[in-house]
Design an enzyme around this catalytic site. Structure first.
Site, short mmCIF file in Angstrom:
data_model
loop_
_atom_site.label_atom_id
_atom_site.label_comp_id
_atom_site.label_asym_id
_atom_site.label_seq_id
_atom_site.Cartn_x
_atom_site.Cartn_y
_atom_site.Cartn_z
N SER A 114 -24.40 23.96 -28.08
CA SER A 114 -23.30 25.16 -28.38
C SER A 114 -23.89 26.48 -28.67
CB SER A 114 -22.25 24.59 -29.42
OG SER A 114 -21.41 23.41 -28.95
N THR A 167 -21.66 6.43 -28.05
CA THR A 167 -22.65 7.27 -28.06
C THR A 167 -23.59 7.23 -26.71
OG1 THR A 167 -22.56 7.79 -30.14
CG2 THR A 167 -24.62 8.76 -29.31
N TYR A 186 -12.28 22.85 -33.91
CA TYR A 186 -13.44 23.19 -33.01
C TYR A 186 -13.28 22.30 -31.72
CZ TYR A 186 -18.42 23.93 -31.63
OH TYR A 186 -19.40 24.33 -30.97
N SER A 187 -13.31 23.11 -30.50
CA SER A 187 -13.09 22.11 -29.20
C SER A 187 -13.75 22.61 -28.02
CB SER A 187 -11.44 22.47 -28.97
OG SER A 187 -11.34 21.83 -27.62
N THR A 217 -24.87 26.90 -34.03
CA THR A 217 -25.54 25.86 -34.14
C THR A 217 -25.38 25.09 -32.63
OG1 THR A 217 -23.44 24.74 -34.98
CG2 THR A 217 -25.31 25.11 -36.63
C1 REX Z 1 -21.34 16.07 -28.19
C2 REX Z 1 -21.82 14.58 -28.52
C3 REX Z 1 -21.55 17.28 -29.03
C4 REX Z 1 -23.32 14.67 -29.08
C5 REX Z 1 -20.85 18.37 -28.68
N1 REX Z 1 -21.56 19.30 -28.38
O1 REX Z 1 -19.54 18.50 -28.71
C6 REX Z 1 -21.55 20.81 -28.39
C7 REX Z 1 -21.99 21.40 -29.62
C8 REX Z 1 -21.87 21.11 -26.96
O2 REX Z 1 -23.21 21.67 -29.42
N2 REX Z 1 -21.25 21.36 -30.80
C9 REX Z 1 -21.84 21.54 -32.02
C10 REX Z 1 -23.91 13.11 -29.53
C11 REX Z 1 -21.08 20.95 -32.84
C12 REX Z 1 -21.95 22.88 -32.52
O3 REX Z 1 -21.23 23.96 -32.12
O4 REX Z 1 -22.84 23.12 -33.33
N3 REX Z 1 -22.55 12.44 -30.40
C13 REX Z 1 -25.01 13.33 -30.05
C14 REX Z 1 -22.01 11.51 -29.99
C15 REX Z 1 -21.13 10.71 -31.11
O5 REX Z 1 -22.15 11.00 -29.04
N4 REX Z 1 -20.63 9.66 -30.81
O6 REX Z 1 -25.19 13.56 -31.30
O7 REX Z 1 -25.97 13.75 -29.41
#
Ligand code: REX
Length: 438
Positions: free
Chosen positions: A117, A178, A214-215, A354
């Site tokens: 992100s 996951t 957050y989306s 992050t």
């Molecule tokens: C997706 C799943 C995580 C990750 C996600 N990432 O939405 C976006 C991002 C792009 O970076 N957001 C974070 C997976 C929150 C930010 O802004 O810091 N988790 C993993 C799972 C859980 O699959 N069941 O941890 O790799």
């Protein structure tokens, strides 16, 4: 505290009800994007000449503490962890563990990685440059530019950039399981419209403009706006407006290629099942994220990017101010426009983003004046302990040595050892529910 917010802080965790943020778009400066880009290039080589010293008002980084934090990340299951601090021209590097579990190659701060992100900050800069050029307005309905795209005309461009649109995050369902979730999209190529359509199967989660939630969907729509307004691909716009002007040699947007170009650390996804082996998740299209999370970069390049952003090299002052109109996330964090603010224990606030993408956790933050930056990465994910430990790299980078060892009955009760363990480190990371396994 250094920063100020439009709205009060200290609000409960999770979704936060807000009064409508009616922030008028500031008059853009007369400087063109091209002029700023060229001054950005110069400024990256003249940081040391600045009259503002990064050391002013900020303790020296605690490099021993930083190393210990990285070791704690390994103790919690990360194969490798690394951090680079750029402090007013002085570079500090720290690395522990391996980039590749098969070969045993040590992780290095020169290794590239998937930034997740942090991409949202790049997308925001591109879109705000388009605002500066008069091609769109922050407080206008998204449907004005993409007719009929969204189910509610009330959703504005600002709502997307501040996660207040109410658009459901399709990744909640995609990654509920996951590893199966990841494997089902690892080689898939989505259009942005297909991602939006996944979100639109669900009703809006909140009335537009009222609630921070957050989306990833918000930044999918930001990507659609960029493509529509410029007529170019996202990769072209990132390159021409940010990567080339700042000479970010390790940064790329290769979607839908699955390989990370050049020397990089592998990423290792932790399965949900206790004791199951880590999954090498390095290769993937990241098509599920695109403008919400598919960039590749390095610690040096991300430090350069956020430093340039906060020093006003990428956007005129008025739009940089808009980026820092904070919506509360929790008691020590705020979200602006594609930008996070974190308030540290020493009263210093830092600005950046992050990232979580399978196999990679990233923290990249800079000081208010952009003179001191840190990018810290662990090559694992779905591990909330590692995520929490890595947050402490910010304390080490900006707050100096902790005044005293933690004491008291709760010391080290909920977080593993190492410095800063009990000292004002936010335990709640702003990610979708269930995104990181405990
Ligand atoms: C997706 C799943 C995580 C990750 C996600 N990432 O939405 C976006 C991002 C792009 O970076 N957001 C974070 C997976 C929150 C930010 O802004 O810091 N988790 C993993 C799972 C859980 O699959 N069941 O941890 O790799």
């Amino acid at each position: 505290m250094v920063s100020t917010g439009m709205v009060g802080r200290g609000t409960a965790l999770g979704a936060v009800l807000l009064s409508l943020l009616a922030v008028p778009a500031q008059a853009a400066s007369a400087t063109t994007a091209a002029e700023r880009a060229s001054s950005a290039t110069k400024s990256t080589t003249s940081v040391a000449k600045s009259t503002t010293s990064a050391a002013e008002g900020m303790p020296a980084p605690d490099l021993t503490g930083l190393q210990q934090v990285l070791r704690s990340a390994l103790a919690e299951g990360a194969p490798g962890a690394m951090a680079r601090i750029d402090d007013n021209g002085t570079v500090h590097r720290a690395a522990e563990g391996v980039a590749d579990r098969e070969t045993g190659r040590a992780i290095s701060t020169g290794d590239r990685f998937r930034v997740g992100s942090v991409t949202k900050s790049f997308s925001t800069v591109v879109l705000l440059q388009l605002v500066d050029e008069g091609r769109l307005d922050l407080d206008t309905s998204v449907n004005t530019y993409l007719p009929g795209l969204l189910p509610d005309d009330q959703i504005t461009v600002r709502h997307l950039l501040s996660h207040r649109s109410g658009l459901y995050d399709y990744t909640n369902d995609m990654f509920e399981a996951t590893v199966p979730g990841f494997e089902s999209v690892r080689n898939k190529v989505f259009t942005l419209q297909e991602l939006l359509d996944l979100s639109l199967r669900k009703p809006l989660t909140d009335k537009p403009g009222t609630t921070f939630r957050y989306s990833n969907t918000n930044f999918v729509v930001v990507g659609q706006l960029i493509e529509k307004l410029t007529g170019h691909s996202l990769g072209t716009e990132y390159r021409d407006r940010i990567i080339a002007p700042l000479k970010l040699r390790d940064t790329s947007y290769v979607h839908p290629d699955t390989a990370i170009p050049g020397r990089h650390t592998k990423g290792y996804l932790r399965p949900d099942e206790t004791g199951a082996p880590l999954v090498d998740s390095t290769r993937q299209t990241v098509s599920w994220a695109q403008s919400a999370g598919a960039m590749i970069s390095s610690t040096r390049d991300l430090d350069t990017f956020f430093s340039a952003l906060l020093r006003g090299r990428l956007l005129p002052a008025g739009l940089l101010t808009q980026m820092q109109q904070w919506v509360p996330v929790n008691s020590t964090q705020g979200y602006g426009l594609g930008l996070r603010r974190r308030d540290l224990s020493c009263g210093i606030s830092v600005y950046g983003h992050t990232g979580t993408v399978q196999g990679y956790y990233t923290y990249s933050f800079t000081s208010k004046d952009g003179q001191r930056s840190i990018t810290a990465v662990a090559n694992t994910s779905n591990n909330s302990n590692v995520l929490g430990v890595m947050a402490r790299t910010l304390e080490a980078a900006f707050c100096g040595k902790p005044a005293a060892a933690p004491t008291g009955p709760t010391a080290r009760a909920t977080t593993p050892g190492g410095p800063y363990a009990e000292h004002h480190v936010e335990r709640y990371e702003d990610i979708a529910p269930g995104i990181a396994r405990h």
